[in-house]
Design a protein around this motif. Structure first.
Motif, PDB file in Angstrom:
ATOM      1  N   PHE A 150     -11.819  35.731   1.876  1.00 31.83           N
ATOM      2  CA  PHE A 150     -12.674  34.924   1.076  1.00 31.83           C
ATOM      3  C   PHE A 150     -11.989  33.602   0.512  1.00 31.83           C
ATOM      4  CE2 PHE A 150     -13.046  39.527   0.497  1.00 31.83           C
ATOM      5  CZ  PHE A 150     -14.167  39.873   0.400  1.00 31.83           C
ATOM      6  N   PRO A 151     -12.394  32.604   1.252  1.00 34.15           N
ATOM      7  CA  PRO A 151     -12.159  31.185   0.892  1.00 34.15           C
ATOM      8  C   PRO A 151     -12.118  30.970  -0.488  1.00 34.15           C
ATOM      9  CG  PRO A 151     -13.187  31.045   2.751  1.00 34.15           C
ATOM     10  CD  PRO A 151     -13.255  32.526   2.163  1.00 34.15           C
ATOM     11  N   GLY A 152     -11.050  30.628  -1.309  1.00 37.11           N
ATOM     12  CA  GLY A 152     -11.371  30.146  -2.817  1.00 37.11           C
ATOM     13  C   GLY A 152     -10.006  29.527  -3.106  1.00 37.11           C
ATOM     14  N   PRO A 153      -9.778  29.404  -4.477  1.00 35.07           N
ATOM     15  CA  PRO A 153      -8.514  28.931  -5.181  1.00 35.07           C
ATOM     16  C   PRO A 153      -7.224  29.730  -4.909  1.00 35.07           C
ATOM     17  CG  PRO A 153     -10.532  28.914  -6.733  1.00 35.07           C
ATOM     18  CD  PRO A 153     -10.984  29.772  -5.668  1.00 35.07           C
ATOM     19  N   HIS A 154      -7.456  31.151  -4.946  1.00 29.58           N
ATOM     20  CA  HIS A 154      -6.399  31.995  -4.629  1.00 29.58           C
ATOM     21  C   HIS A 154      -5.678  31.837  -3.191  1.00 29.58           C
ATOM     22  CE1 HIS A 154      -3.571  35.064  -5.806  1.00 29.58           C
ATOM     23  NE2 HIS A 154      -3.650  35.602  -4.691  1.00 29.58           N
TER      24      HIS A 154
END
Length: 291
Positions: free
Chosen positions: A223-227
């Motif tokens: 899940f590409p994202g900030p984390h």
């Protein structure tokens, strides 16, 4: 009696099994009408392309060569028949979901990453403290040297005997810093900081990759994202900080300052990961089961 098996006969079991596999796979494919047919022509023997001598020894060697060539053709056909079903039937390939990985998809394995990374965050702060103390050992000596330049000469009598006067504030400061430096040296902060950094680099990179692997095992995707992006940045900063160590050991102040800046940015990224990591932890509890 002794029976001699030709090389081609050794591949007969593989040919039969491969033919069955191919037939079963191709039988499931939809039949489409063909408007033309392709006629296969057998390849000529190798010996037919050569100017074969009438010598019996040469004839026998070419016969063996033809048999070996036929065996290789048969082997290639059998391998093609075996691999063809795997190339055609890809709809049942298992993804990383639905229990194929057993306990690795459970809640226990999902909790390893947040627990380890939370521990590494605290360990990062501890490693930073050790590094700052080691820096203090080096910089405090510079302070002492600068203060010594400000000390006034001790007054003496006309006979040349030094007068007994109380120490000045500068001299008291020098004594204080000298005692502090001795205590810092006893702490072995240089070696402790180096060991802490090595542990942080090893376990940090291992668990950074392990966290992404755990997500893929449980969900079948990332899940590409900030984390995820912050975690990748932290891993890169660990590597860059470690790469500066040789220059720091040679006394480069630029490398030391850059090392501190990179690790400060690392801590900030770590802090930014805490809220998103907590949200992911709640989802792990929601969508996983023990163990």
């Amino acid at each position: 009696m002794i029976f001699l098996l030709s090389p081609a006969s050794l591949f007969l079991p593989e040919m039969l099994m491969a033919s069955k596999l191919t037939f079963l796979t191709l039988s499931t494919l939809p039949n489409k009408p063909h408007h033309h047919s392709t006629k296969l022509h057998p390849l000529p023997l190798i010996s037919s392309r050569l100017n074969v001598s009438k010598d019996p020894t040469i004839l026998n060697s070419h016969k063996i060569l033809d048999q070996s060539s036929n065996a290789l053709k048969t082997a290639s056909l059998s391998l093609t028949a075996v691999t063809l079903p795997f190339l055609l039937d890809q709809k049942d390939v298992a993804l990383a979901v639905d229990g194929e990985f057993g306990v690795f998809e459970g809640r226990t394995f999902a909790l390893i990453h947040p627990i380890v990374m939370a521990s590494l965050f605290l360990y990062t702060l501890w490693a930073g403290y050790l590094g700052w103390q080691w820096r203090r050992v080096r910089t405090i000596q510079n302070e002492i040297n600068e203060l010594k330049k400000q000390v006034k000469p001790t007054p003496v009598t006309p006979e040349g005997t030094p007068l007994e006067v109380p120490p000045s504030q500068i001299e008291l400061k020098i004594q204080q810093l000298t005692e502090e430096r001795k205590e810092l040296i006893k702490g072995s902060y240089r070696d402790r900081h180096y060991n802490a950094g090595s542990i942080l680099l090893g376990f940090g990179v291992l668990e950074a990759v392990g966290g992404g692997l755990n997500t893929w095992i449980r969900t079948g995707k990332l899940f590409p994202g900030p984390h995820l992006f912050a975690g990748a940045g932290i891993t890169v900063l660990w590597a860059l900080s470690a790469a500066l160590v040789p220059s720091m050991q040679r006394g480069s102040e630029t490398a030391r300052s850059l090392h501190i800046a990179l690790n400060t940015l690392n801590v900030l990224l770590f802090v930014s990961q805490l809220p998103t990591g907590f949200d992911i932890l709640l989802k792990a509890f929601e969508f996983t089961k023990w163990p």
